[in-house]
Design a protein around this motif. Structure first.
Motif, short mmCIF file in Angstrom:
data_model
loop_
_atom_site.label_atom_id
_atom_site.label_comp_id
_atom_site.label_asym_id
_atom_site.label_seq_id
_atom_site.Cartn_x
_atom_site.Cartn_y
_atom_site.Cartn_z
N GLN A 143 3.84 -1.67 -0.60
CA GLN A 143 3.07 -2.84 -0.17
C GLN A 143 1.60 -2.73 -0.55
O GLN A 143 0.84 -3.66 -0.36
CB GLN A 143 3.16 -2.97 1.37
N LEU A 144 1.23 -1.56 -1.07
CA LEU A 144 -0.20 -1.28 -1.26
C LEU A 144 -0.89 -2.29 -2.16
O LEU A 144 -1.97 -2.80 -1.86
CB LEU A 144 -0.38 0.14 -1.81
N ARG A 145 -0.25 -2.58 -3.31
CA ARG A 145 -0.93 -3.46 -4.27
C ARG A 145 -1.12 -4.85 -3.68
O ARG A 145 -2.17 -5.47 -3.83
CB ARG A 145 -0.13 -3.54 -5.57
N GLU A 146 -0.10 -5.35 -2.98
CA GLU A 146 -0.20 -6.67 -2.36
C GLU A 146 -1.24 -6.64 -1.22
O GLU A 146 -2.08 -7.53 -1.11
CB GLU A 146 1.19 -7.06 -1.85
N ARG A 147 -1.21 -5.56 -0.44
CA ARG A 147 -2.14 -5.43 0.69
C ARG A 147 -3.59 -5.38 0.25
O ARG A 147 -4.48 -5.87 0.93
CB ARG A 147 -1.83 -4.14 1.45
N SER A 148 -3.81 -4.76 -0.93
CA SER A 148 -5.20 -4.59 -1.36
C SER A 148 -5.86 -5.92 -1.70
O SER A 148 -7.07 -6.02 -1.78
CB SER A 148 -5.25 -3.65 -2.57
N LEU A 149 -5.06 -6.96 -1.90
CA LEU A 149 -5.61 -8.29 -2.21
C LEU A 149 -5.96 -9.03 -0.93
O LEU A 149 -6.44 -10.15 -0.97
CB LEU A 149 -4.59 -9.12 -2.99
N ARG A 150 -5.66 -8.42 0.20
CA ARG A 150 -5.74 -9.16 1.45
C ARG A 150 -6.69 -8.54 2.45
O ARG A 150 -6.96 -7.35 2.39
CB ARG A 150 -4.35 -9.26 2.09
N ILE A 151 -7.15 -9.37 3.37
CA ILE A 151 -7.91 -8.89 4.53
C ILE A 151 -7.20 -9.45 5.75
O ILE A 151 -6.98 -10.65 5.83
CB ILE A 151 -9.37 -9.38 4.50
N ALA A 204 3.03 7.32 -6.51
CA ALA A 204 4.02 6.66 -7.36
C ALA A 204 4.95 5.78 -6.53
O ALA A 204 5.38 4.72 -6.99
CB ALA A 204 4.82 7.70 -8.14
N VAL A 205 5.23 6.16 -5.30
CA VAL A 205 6.15 5.35 -4.48
C VAL A 205 5.59 3.95 -4.24
O VAL A 205 6.34 3.01 -3.96
CB VAL A 205 6.48 5.98 -3.11
N SER A 206 4.27 3.81 -4.34
CA SER A 206 3.67 2.49 -4.13
C SER A 206 4.07 1.53 -5.24
O SER A 206 3.87 0.32 -5.12
CB SER A 206 2.16 2.60 -4.05
N LEU A 207 4.57 2.06 -6.34
CA LEU A 207 5.00 1.20 -7.45
C LEU A 207 6.45 0.75 -7.30
O LEU A 207 6.94 -0.06 -8.07
CB LEU A 207 4.81 1.93 -8.78
N THR A 208 7.14 1.30 -6.31
CA THR A 208 8.53 0.88 -6.11
C THR A 208 8.56 -0.48 -5.41
O THR A 208 7.53 -0.98 -4.97
CB THR A 208 9.29 1.90 -5.24
#
Lengths: 106, 418
Positions: B405-413, B397-401
Protein backbone atom coordinates in the motif's frame (compact mmCIF):
# COMPACT_ATOMS: atom_id res chain seq x y z
CA UNK A 1 -4.59 10.29 31.17
CA UNK A 2 -7.37 10.73 33.64
CA UNK A 3 -10.45 11.81 31.71
CA UNK A 4 -12.02 13.32 34.82
CA UNK A 5 -9.38 15.91 35.57
CA UNK A 6 -7.45 16.52 32.39
CA UNK A 7 -8.10 18.37 29.19
CA UNK A 8 -10.48 15.80 27.75
CA UNK A 9 -10.52 17.64 24.42
CA UNK A 10 -6.82 17.15 24.06
CA UNK A 11 -7.36 13.42 24.32
CA UNK A 12 -10.30 13.42 21.91
CA UNK A 13 -9.04 15.70 19.19
CA UNK A 14 -8.41 14.50 15.68
CA UNK A 15 -5.24 15.91 14.20
CA UNK A 16 -3.38 14.27 11.32
CA UNK A 17 0.37 13.80 11.80
CA UNK A 18 0.91 15.89 8.65
CA UNK A 19 -1.19 18.68 10.15
CA UNK A 20 0.78 18.62 13.36
CA UNK A 21 4.05 18.62 11.44
CA UNK A 22 2.92 21.61 9.35
CA UNK A 23 1.98 23.57 12.47
CA UNK A 24 5.42 22.90 13.93
CA UNK A 25 7.16 23.75 10.67
CA UNK A 26 5.37 27.07 10.23
CA UNK A 27 6.03 27.91 13.86
CA UNK A 28 9.74 27.18 13.39
CA UNK A 29 9.84 29.44 10.35
CA UNK A 30 8.12 32.23 12.24
CA UNK A 31 10.51 31.83 15.13
CA UNK A 32 13.49 32.32 12.82
CA UNK A 33 15.59 35.46 13.17
CA UNK A 34 14.55 38.03 10.66
CA UNK A 35 16.84 40.57 9.05
CA UNK A 36 15.94 43.99 10.44
CA UNK A 37 14.50 46.45 7.95
CA UNK A 38 16.78 49.49 7.99
CA UNK A 39 15.44 53.02 7.75
CA UNK A 40 16.72 55.51 5.18
CA UNK A 41 18.34 57.45 8.00
CA UNK A 42 20.16 54.43 9.34
CA UNK A 43 21.42 53.59 5.83
CA UNK A 44 22.69 57.15 5.39
CA UNK A 45 24.45 57.02 8.76
CA UNK A 46 26.08 53.75 7.81
CA UNK A 47 27.16 55.09 4.46
CA UNK A 48 28.63 58.20 6.06
CA UNK A 49 30.51 56.20 8.69
CA UNK A 50 31.80 53.84 6.04
CA UNK A 51 33.02 56.53 3.63
CA UNK A 52 34.69 58.46 6.48
CA UNK A 53 36.42 55.30 7.67
CA UNK A 54 37.64 54.39 4.19
CA UNK A 55 38.81 57.95 3.46
CA UNK A 56 40.65 58.37 6.73
CA UNK A 57 41.79 54.77 7.05
CA UNK A 58 40.16 54.34 10.46
CA UNK A 59 38.80 51.15 12.01
CA UNK A 60 35.03 50.75 12.46
CA UNK A 61 32.64 48.45 14.26
CA UNK A 62 30.54 46.45 11.76
CA UNK A 63 27.46 44.50 12.85
CA UNK A 64 26.53 41.61 10.56
CA UNK A 65 23.24 39.72 10.51
CA UNK A 66 23.41 35.93 10.46
CA UNK A 67 20.53 33.49 10.95
CA UNK A 68 21.92 32.52 14.35
CA UNK A 69 23.02 35.85 15.86
CA UNK A 70 24.43 39.28 15.15
CA UNK A 71 28.19 39.16 14.61
CA UNK A 72 30.23 42.25 15.47
CA UNK A 73 33.54 42.79 13.65
CA UNK A 74 36.04 45.53 14.43
CA UNK A 75 38.72 46.49 11.93
CA UNK A 76 39.74 48.45 8.87
CA UNK A 77 37.36 48.12 5.95
CA UNK A 78 37.46 48.22 2.19
CA UNK A 79 34.55 47.79 -0.21
CA UNK A 80 34.80 45.30 -3.06
CA UNK A 81 31.73 45.24 -5.25
CA UNK A 82 28.80 43.98 -3.12
CA UNK A 83 31.13 42.82 -0.38
CA UNK A 84 32.85 44.38 2.56
CA UNK A 85 36.34 43.28 3.51
CA UNK A 86 37.07 43.71 7.22
CA UNK A 87 40.61 43.32 8.49
CA UNK A 88 40.14 42.32 12.12
CA UNK A 89 42.69 41.37 14.71
CA UNK A 90 41.80 37.74 14.04
CA UNK A 91 42.26 37.93 10.27
CA UNK A 92 40.38 39.08 7.22
CA UNK A 93 36.63 38.57 6.82
CA UNK A 94 34.44 39.03 3.77
CA UNK A 95 30.82 39.95 4.45
CA UNK A 96 27.99 40.67 2.05
CA UNK A 97 26.92 44.30 2.18
CA UNK A 98 23.30 43.11 2.32
CA UNK A 99 23.99 41.43 5.66
CA UNK A 100 25.51 44.52 7.26
CA UNK A 101 23.04 46.10 9.67
CA UNK A 102 25.22 48.64 11.46
CA UNK A 103 28.49 50.50 10.92
CA UNK A 104 29.79 52.71 13.73
CA UNK A 105 32.88 54.79 14.29
CA UNK A 106 35.02 53.86 17.24
CA UNK B 1 -15.11 38.31 39.05
CA UNK B 2 -13.36 37.96 35.74
CA UNK B 3 -13.66 34.51 34.24
CA UNK B 4 -12.77 33.02 30.90
CA UNK B 5 -15.28 32.73 28.12
CA UNK B 6 -14.47 29.75 25.91
CA UNK B 7 -15.31 29.60 22.26
CA UNK B 8 -15.38 26.88 19.65
CA UNK B 9 -14.83 28.16 16.14
CA UNK B 10 -15.62 25.83 13.27
CA UNK B 11 -15.39 26.31 9.52
CA UNK B 12 -18.45 25.64 7.42
CA UNK B 13 -17.93 22.76 4.94
CA UNK B 14 -14.21 23.31 5.27
CA UNK B 15 -12.74 21.28 2.39
CA UNK B 16 -15.50 22.33 0.00
CA UNK B 17 -15.19 25.98 1.07
CA UNK B 18 -11.42 25.89 0.45
CA UNK B 19 -12.11 24.65 -3.08
CA UNK B 20 -14.79 27.23 -3.80
CA UNK B 21 -12.74 30.07 -2.29
CA UNK B 22 -9.72 29.25 -4.42
CA UNK B 23 -11.64 29.29 -7.73
CA UNK B 24 -12.12 32.79 -9.04
CA UNK B 25 -15.14 31.95 -11.19
CA UNK B 26 -17.29 31.72 -8.02
CA UNK B 27 -15.82 34.68 -6.13
CA UNK B 28 -18.01 37.50 -7.41
CA UNK B 29 -21.27 35.77 -6.55
CA UNK B 30 -20.48 34.61 -3.02
CA UNK B 31 -21.91 36.50 -0.05
CA UNK B 32 -20.88 35.99 3.56
CA UNK B 33 -24.36 35.83 5.01
CA UNK B 34 -26.01 33.91 2.19
CA UNK B 35 -24.49 30.47 1.74
CA UNK B 36 -26.82 29.68 -1.15
CA UNK B 37 -24.46 31.87 -3.21
CA UNK B 38 -21.95 29.00 -3.19
CA UNK B 39 -21.85 26.68 -6.22
CA UNK B 40 -23.13 23.09 -5.84
CA UNK B 41 -19.67 21.60 -5.34
CA UNK B 42 -18.49 18.43 -3.64
CA UNK B 43 -15.06 17.08 -2.78
CA UNK B 44 -15.01 13.39 -3.57
CA UNK B 45 -12.35 10.94 -2.44
CA UNK B 46 -11.97 9.57 -5.93
CA UNK B 47 -13.94 11.47 -8.60
CA UNK B 48 -13.08 8.84 -11.23
CA UNK B 49 -15.08 6.24 -9.33
CA UNK B 50 -18.75 6.60 -8.60
CA UNK B 51 -18.15 4.43 -5.56
CA UNK B 52 -15.89 7.10 -4.03
CA UNK B 53 -17.42 8.92 -1.09
CA UNK B 54 -18.25 12.58 -0.56
CA UNK B 55 -15.78 14.16 1.85
CA UNK B 56 -17.36 17.60 1.86
CA UNK B 57 -20.22 19.40 0.17
CA UNK B 58 -21.11 23.07 -0.05
CA UNK B 59 -24.35 24.21 1.60
CA UNK B 60 -25.82 24.53 -1.90
CA UNK B 61 -24.99 20.89 -2.68
CA UNK B 62 -26.45 19.88 0.68
CA UNK B 63 -29.74 21.52 -0.27
CA UNK B 64 -30.09 18.84 -2.95
CA UNK B 65 -29.94 16.23 -0.19
CA UNK B 66 -26.26 15.47 -0.59
CA UNK B 67 -24.51 14.49 2.62
CA UNK B 68 -20.96 13.77 3.73
CA UNK B 69 -19.89 10.11 3.38
CA UNK B 70 -22.53 9.51 0.69
CA UNK B 71 -21.38 7.62 -2.42
CA UNK B 72 -20.61 9.89 -5.34
CA UNK B 73 -22.96 7.90 -7.60
CA UNK B 74 -25.85 8.52 -5.24
CA UNK B 75 -24.99 12.23 -5.00
CA UNK B 76 -24.96 12.53 -8.81
CA UNK B 77 -28.41 10.90 -8.93
CA UNK B 78 -29.66 13.61 -6.58
CA UNK B 79 -28.18 16.38 -8.69
CA UNK B 80 -26.78 15.60 -12.11
CA UNK B 81 -24.89 18.89 -12.59
CA UNK B 82 -22.92 18.64 -9.38
CA UNK B 83 -19.37 20.05 -9.57
CA UNK B 84 -17.05 17.25 -8.43
CA UNK B 85 -13.44 17.92 -7.45
CA UNK B 86 -10.73 15.72 -6.01
CA UNK B 87 -9.32 16.48 -2.56
CA UNK B 88 -6.20 18.62 -2.08
CA UNK B 89 -5.30 17.72 1.47
CA UNK B 90 -1.98 19.58 1.62
CA UNK B 91 -3.76 22.79 0.61
CA UNK B 92 -6.48 22.34 3.24
CA UNK B 93 -3.88 21.78 5.94
CA UNK B 94 -2.09 24.98 4.94
CA UNK B 95 -5.31 26.97 5.05
CA UNK B 96 -6.11 25.37 8.39
CA UNK B 97 -2.82 26.42 9.95
CA UNK B 98 -3.17 29.98 8.58
CA UNK B 99 -6.67 30.28 10.05
CA UNK B 100 -5.32 28.92 13.31
CA UNK B 101 -2.68 31.66 13.30
CA UNK B 102 -5.37 34.26 12.68
CA UNK B 103 -7.33 32.93 15.66
CA UNK B 104 -4.18 33.27 17.75
CA UNK B 105 -3.78 36.88 16.64
CA UNK B 106 -7.27 37.68 17.89
CA UNK B 107 -7.14 35.44 20.97
CA UNK B 108 -3.77 34.34 22.36
CA UNK B 109 -5.52 31.50 24.19
CA UNK B 110 -6.12 29.15 21.28
CA UNK B 111 -6.00 25.40 20.92
CA UNK B 112 -6.59 23.61 17.64
CA UNK B 113 -9.14 20.82 17.94
CA UNK B 114 -9.32 19.40 14.42
CA UNK B 115 -8.50 20.51 10.91
CA UNK B 116 -11.48 22.85 10.85
CA UNK B 117 -12.14 23.59 14.53
CA UNK B 118 -10.28 25.46 17.22
CA UNK B 119 -10.96 26.55 20.77
CA UNK B 120 -10.39 30.12 21.88
CA UNK B 121 -10.70 31.74 25.30
CA UNK B 122 -10.74 35.31 26.57
CA UNK B 123 -11.46 37.03 29.88
CA UNK B 124 -14.87 38.43 30.67
CA UNK B 125 -15.69 40.98 31.84
CA UNK B 126 -12.60 42.78 30.66
CA UNK B 127 -11.70 46.07 29.02
CA UNK B 128 -10.09 44.26 26.09
CA UNK B 129 -13.22 42.34 25.12
CA UNK B 130 -16.13 44.43 26.42
CA UNK B 131 -18.56 42.70 24.10
CA UNK B 132 -17.96 38.95 23.60
CA UNK B 133 -20.27 38.74 20.60
CA UNK B 134 -18.41 41.62 18.93
CA UNK B 135 -15.06 39.96 19.67
CA UNK B 136 -16.29 36.74 18.08
CA UNK B 137 -17.73 38.64 15.14
CA UNK B 138 -14.38 40.35 14.62
CA UNK B 139 -12.71 36.95 14.25
CA UNK B 140 -15.49 35.64 12.04
CA UNK B 141 -15.25 38.70 9.77
CA UNK B 142 -11.50 38.41 9.50
CA UNK B 143 -11.71 34.73 8.55
CA UNK B 144 -14.17 35.64 5.82
CA UNK B 145 -12.11 38.63 4.63
CA UNK B 146 -8.87 36.71 4.42
CA UNK B 147 -9.98 33.24 3.43
CA UNK B 148 -13.57 33.58 2.13
CA UNK B 149 -14.60 30.81 4.48
CA UNK B 150 -17.65 31.07 6.73
CA UNK B 151 -17.23 30.15 10.37
CA UNK B 152 -19.55 29.59 13.29
CA UNK B 153 -18.67 30.41 16.87
CA UNK B 154 -20.18 29.06 20.08
CA UNK B 155 -19.29 30.95 23.27
CA UNK B 156 -19.85 29.54 26.75
CA UNK B 157 -18.33 29.26 30.23
CA UNK B 158 -16.35 26.12 29.34
CA UNK B 159 -15.11 24.05 26.41
CA UNK B 160 -17.84 21.44 26.40
CA UNK B 161 -20.61 24.05 26.49
CA UNK B 162 -18.76 25.97 23.77
CA UNK B 163 -18.89 22.85 21.62
CA UNK B 164 -22.61 22.56 22.29
CA UNK B 165 -23.18 26.29 21.68
CA UNK B 166 -21.32 25.89 18.40
CA UNK B 167 -23.85 23.27 17.31
CA UNK B 168 -26.57 25.80 18.06
CA UNK B 169 -24.62 28.51 16.20
CA UNK B 170 -24.74 26.39 13.05
CA UNK B 171 -28.51 26.74 13.06
CA UNK B 172 -28.49 30.43 13.98
CA UNK B 173 -28.41 33.24 11.40
CA UNK B 174 -25.12 35.07 11.80
CA UNK B 175 -23.50 31.95 13.20
CA UNK B 176 -22.58 33.25 16.67
CA UNK B 177 -24.19 32.04 19.88
CA UNK B 178 -23.27 32.93 23.45
CA UNK B 179 -24.54 30.73 26.27
CA UNK B 180 -24.22 32.00 29.84
CA UNK B 181 -24.30 29.85 32.93
CA UNK B 182 -27.84 30.93 33.72
CA UNK B 183 -28.97 29.81 30.23
CA UNK B 184 -28.15 26.15 30.89
CA UNK B 185 -31.67 25.08 31.97
CA UNK B 186 -33.30 26.82 29.02
CA UNK B 187 -30.86 26.08 26.18
CA UNK B 188 -29.01 22.90 27.15
CA UNK B 189 -31.47 20.83 29.16
CA UNK B 190 -34.29 20.64 26.58
CA UNK B 191 -31.94 19.08 23.95
CA UNK B 192 -32.34 15.36 23.19
CA UNK B 193 -29.81 13.18 24.99
CA UNK B 194 -28.19 12.16 21.68
CA UNK B 195 -27.05 15.76 21.23
CA UNK B 196 -24.57 15.42 24.12
CA UNK B 197 -21.22 15.76 22.43
CA UNK B 198 -18.51 13.18 23.11
CA UNK B 199 -20.63 10.36 24.53
CA UNK B 200 -20.95 8.25 21.38
CA UNK B 201 -22.77 5.01 22.26
CA UNK B 202 -23.17 6.04 25.88
CA UNK B 203 -26.02 8.35 24.83
CA UNK B 204 -28.05 5.35 23.58
CA UNK B 205 -27.53 3.63 26.91
CA UNK B 206 -28.72 6.75 28.73
CA UNK B 207 -31.92 6.71 26.71
CA UNK B 208 -32.53 2.97 26.79
CA UNK B 209 -31.44 2.00 30.28
CA UNK B 210 -31.87 5.22 32.18
CA UNK B 211 -34.94 6.45 30.26
CA UNK B 212 -33.38 9.84 29.59
CA UNK B 213 -35.02 11.75 26.77
CA UNK B 214 -33.24 15.05 27.24
CA UNK B 215 -29.95 16.30 28.61
CA UNK B 216 -31.99 17.72 31.50
CA UNK B 217 -33.08 14.17 32.38
CA UNK B 218 -29.42 13.13 32.56
CA UNK B 219 -28.61 16.14 34.74
CA UNK B 220 -31.23 15.01 37.26
CA UNK B 221 -29.74 11.51 37.64
CA UNK B 222 -27.51 11.17 40.71
CA UNK B 223 -23.95 10.38 39.71
CA UNK B 224 -24.02 7.20 41.82
CA UNK B 225 -26.69 5.72 39.56
CA UNK B 226 -24.46 6.16 36.52
CA UNK B 227 -21.41 4.72 38.23
CA UNK B 228 -22.11 1.04 37.67
CA UNK B 229 -22.74 1.50 33.98
CA UNK B 230 -20.12 4.07 32.99
CA UNK B 231 -17.26 3.87 35.54
CA UNK B 232 -15.00 6.92 35.35
CA UNK B 233 -17.20 8.37 32.64
CA UNK B 234 -20.13 8.67 35.06
CA UNK B 235 -18.69 11.81 36.59
CA UNK B 236 -17.91 13.34 33.20
CA UNK B 237 -21.44 12.61 31.95
CA UNK B 238 -22.94 14.06 35.12
CA UNK B 239 -20.86 17.22 34.86
CA UNK B 240 -21.51 17.74 31.17
CA UNK B 241 -25.26 17.32 31.61
CA UNK B 242 -25.08 20.04 34.25
CA UNK B 243 -23.06 22.26 31.94
CA UNK B 244 -19.78 21.73 33.77
CA UNK B 245 -16.42 20.91 32.18
CA UNK B 246 -13.01 21.24 33.78
CA UNK B 247 -10.84 21.15 30.66
CA UNK B 248 -8.53 24.11 30.46
CA UNK B 249 -7.16 25.59 27.28
CA UNK B 250 -3.55 24.87 26.49
CA UNK B 251 -2.02 26.86 23.63
CA UNK B 252 1.15 24.77 23.87
CA UNK B 253 -0.47 21.36 23.89
CA UNK B 254 1.04 20.55 20.49
CA UNK B 255 4.54 20.94 21.87
CA UNK B 256 3.96 18.15 24.33
CA UNK B 257 5.90 15.04 23.36
CA UNK B 258 3.92 12.26 21.75
CA UNK B 259 2.55 9.56 24.00
CA UNK B 260 2.69 7.09 21.17
CA UNK B 261 2.86 6.80 17.43
CA UNK B 262 0.41 4.91 15.30
CA UNK B 263 -0.54 4.56 11.66
CA UNK B 264 -3.67 3.16 10.15
CA UNK B 265 -4.69 2.45 6.62
CA UNK B 266 -7.94 1.46 5.00
CA UNK B 267 -7.40 -1.15 2.29
CA UNK B 268 -8.81 -0.84 -1.23
CA UNK B 269 -10.38 -4.32 -0.91
CA UNK B 270 -10.80 -6.95 1.81
CA UNK B 271 -7.61 -8.92 2.46
CA UNK B 272 -7.97 -12.61 3.29
CA UNK B 273 -4.40 -13.87 2.94
CA UNK B 274 -2.17 -13.79 5.98
CA UNK B 275 0.83 -12.99 3.79
CA UNK B 276 -0.91 -9.94 2.31
CA UNK B 277 -1.93 -8.57 5.70
CA UNK B 278 1.64 -9.10 6.87
CA UNK B 279 2.92 -6.83 4.08
CA UNK B 280 0.62 -4.02 5.18
CA UNK B 281 1.64 -4.52 8.81
CA UNK B 282 5.31 -4.26 7.87
CA UNK B 283 4.75 -1.08 5.83
CA UNK B 284 2.85 0.59 8.66
CA UNK B 285 5.47 -0.54 11.16
CA UNK B 286 8.20 1.02 9.01
CA UNK B 287 6.34 4.33 9.07
CA UNK B 288 5.83 4.18 12.83
CA UNK B 289 9.50 3.33 13.38
CA UNK B 290 10.53 6.14 11.06
CA UNK B 291 8.61 8.61 13.19
CA UNK B 292 10.05 7.12 16.37
CA UNK B 293 13.55 7.59 14.99
CA UNK B 294 12.79 11.18 14.00
CA UNK B 295 11.65 11.83 17.58
CA UNK B 296 14.70 9.98 18.99
CA UNK B 297 12.34 7.74 20.88
CA UNK B 298 11.68 4.07 21.34
CA UNK B 299 8.62 2.28 22.67
CA UNK B 300 8.01 -0.66 24.93
CA UNK B 301 4.51 -1.58 23.83
CA UNK B 302 3.48 -2.48 20.30
CA UNK B 303 -0.11 -2.90 19.19
CA UNK B 304 -1.97 -4.28 16.20
CA UNK B 305 -5.48 -3.36 15.19
CA UNK B 306 -7.58 -4.95 12.46
CA UNK B 307 -10.97 -3.80 11.24
CA UNK B 308 -12.99 -6.43 9.44
CA UNK B 309 -15.00 -6.24 6.22
CA UNK B 310 -17.89 -3.81 6.17
CA UNK B 311 -15.87 -1.85 8.75
CA UNK B 312 -17.61 -3.77 11.54
CA UNK B 313 -15.83 -5.87 14.12
CA UNK B 314 -12.14 -6.39 14.61
CA UNK B 315 -9.70 -6.00 17.45
CA UNK B 316 -6.84 -3.98 18.90
CA UNK B 317 -4.30 -5.91 20.96
CA UNK B 318 -0.96 -4.82 22.32
CA UNK B 319 2.03 -6.53 23.82
CA UNK B 320 4.56 -5.08 26.23
CA UNK B 321 8.18 -5.92 25.55
CA UNK B 322 11.04 -6.36 28.04
CA UNK B 323 12.73 -3.21 26.72
CA UNK B 324 12.05 -0.25 24.47
CA UNK B 325 12.97 -0.42 20.80
CA UNK B 326 12.33 1.35 17.51
CA UNK B 327 13.74 -1.39 15.34
CA UNK B 328 11.20 -2.90 12.93
CA UNK B 329 13.16 -6.17 12.88
CA UNK B 330 12.42 -6.58 16.58
CA UNK B 331 8.82 -5.41 16.48
CA UNK B 332 7.64 -7.21 13.35
CA UNK B 333 7.70 -10.75 14.83
CA UNK B 334 5.69 -9.48 17.81
CA UNK B 335 3.04 -8.09 15.47
CA UNK B 336 2.92 -11.33 13.50
CA UNK B 337 2.41 -13.21 16.76
CA UNK B 338 -0.47 -10.86 17.65
CA UNK B 339 -1.94 -11.47 14.19
CA UNK B 340 -1.65 -15.22 14.66
CA UNK B 341 -3.29 -15.11 18.09
CA UNK B 342 -6.18 -12.74 17.51
CA UNK B 343 -7.15 -12.78 13.84
CA UNK B 344 -10.15 -15.01 13.23
CA UNK B 345 -9.67 -15.22 9.47
CA UNK B 346 -12.30 -12.60 8.55
CA UNK B 347 -11.68 -10.33 5.59
CA UNK B 348 -9.56 -7.38 6.71
CA UNK B 349 -10.47 -3.86 5.59
CA UNK B 350 -8.24 -1.66 7.76
CA UNK B 351 -4.99 -2.21 9.62
CA UNK B 352 -3.37 -0.11 12.32
CA UNK B 353 -0.01 -0.42 14.02
CA UNK B 354 1.02 1.57 17.07
CA UNK B 355 3.94 1.85 19.44
CA UNK B 356 3.64 3.55 22.83
CA UNK B 357 5.13 3.59 26.35
CA UNK B 358 7.83 5.74 24.86
CA UNK B 359 11.18 6.72 26.22
CA UNK B 360 13.97 8.86 24.85
CA UNK B 361 16.69 6.94 23.20
CA UNK B 362 20.15 8.10 24.16
CA UNK B 363 21.60 4.74 24.91
CA UNK B 364 21.73 1.78 22.59
CA UNK B 365 21.14 -1.74 23.76
CA UNK B 366 23.76 -3.90 22.14
CA UNK B 367 23.04 -7.49 21.37
CA UNK B 368 25.10 -10.64 21.24
CA UNK B 369 23.35 -11.83 18.13
CA UNK B 370 22.82 -8.74 16.02
CA UNK B 371 25.12 -6.04 14.76
CA UNK B 372 23.09 -3.22 16.27
CA UNK B 373 25.31 -0.25 15.28
CA UNK B 374 25.35 -1.40 11.67
CA UNK B 375 21.58 -1.71 11.59
CA UNK B 376 21.21 1.72 13.20
CA UNK B 377 23.38 3.19 10.44
CA UNK B 378 21.27 1.39 7.84
CA UNK B 379 18.07 3.00 9.14
CA UNK B 380 19.73 6.40 9.38
CA UNK B 381 20.77 6.10 5.76
CA UNK B 382 17.28 5.07 4.68
CA UNK B 383 15.79 8.02 6.55
CA UNK B 384 18.22 10.36 4.85
CA UNK B 385 17.47 8.99 1.38
CA UNK B 386 13.74 9.34 2.02
CA UNK B 387 14.12 12.88 3.31
CA UNK B 388 16.01 13.90 0.20
CA UNK B 389 14.32 11.91 -2.55
CA UNK B 390 10.85 11.19 -1.23
CA UNK B 391 9.06 8.45 0.63
CA UNK B 392 8.99 6.03 -2.27
CA UNK B 393 12.62 6.50 -3.36
CA UNK B 394 13.61 3.49 -1.31
CA UNK B 395 11.29 0.76 -0.14
CA UNK B 396 11.05 -2.88 0.73
CA UNK B 397 10.52 -5.22 -2.20
CA UNK B 398 7.26 -6.48 -0.69
CA UNK B 399 5.84 -2.99 -1.19
CA UNK B 400 5.92 -3.70 -4.92
CA UNK B 401 3.63 -6.70 -4.57
CA UNK B 402 -0.12 -6.49 -5.07
CA UNK B 403 -0.64 -6.25 -1.32
CA UNK B 404 1.70 -3.27 -0.91
CA UNK B 405 0.00 0.00 0.00
CA UNK B 406 3.03 2.23 0.37
CA UNK B 407 3.09 3.75 -3.09
CA UNK B 408 -0.62 4.56 -3.00
CA UNK B 409 -0.38 5.84 0.59
CA UNK B 410 2.49 8.16 -0.24
CA UNK B 411 0.18 10.13 -2.56
CA UNK B 412 -2.23 10.74 0.27
CA UNK B 413 -2.66 12.65 3.49
CA UNK B 414 -5.09 11.24 6.01
CA UNK B 415 -6.24 8.72 3.41
CA UNK B 416 -7.11 11.31 0.78
CA UNK B 417 -5.19 12.70 -2.17
CA UNK B 418 -2.64 15.27 -1.11
Amino acid sequence: MNIRDGNIFEAMRMVLPEHRELMAQIQRERAKRKRPVLTEERLEEMQYALSEAVREGRAVRVTVFTPERDVVLVGHVTVRGRELRVRTAGGEQLVRLNDVIQIEEI
Amino acid sequence: MTKLIYGLVDMQSFYASCEVASREEYAARRKEFDDSTDPPLVVSGDPARRSGIILAATPTAKRYGIENAMRLGEALRLYRRLIVVRPHMAFYLHVSVRIQMLMQQCFPFQEQFSVDEGFIAFPYPSALFPDPIAAARNLQARIWDQFRIRSRIGLAPNKWLAKMANKAAKKTPGGIVWWREEDIPSVLHPLPVEEMWGLKRRAEVLRRKFKCETIGDVARLPVGVLKAEFGVWSEVIHRWANGIDVSDINPDSYHAPHKGFSHRTTLPRDFYERSEIAVVILELLDEVCHRLRQAHQAGRRVGLGLTYEGLTGGFYRAKTLPRATNDPAELYPVLLALLGQHWDGSGVRAVSVGVDMLQFRETVQLSLFENVPARTRLYETIDEIRARFGETSIMRAVSLTRAGQLRERSLRIGGHYA
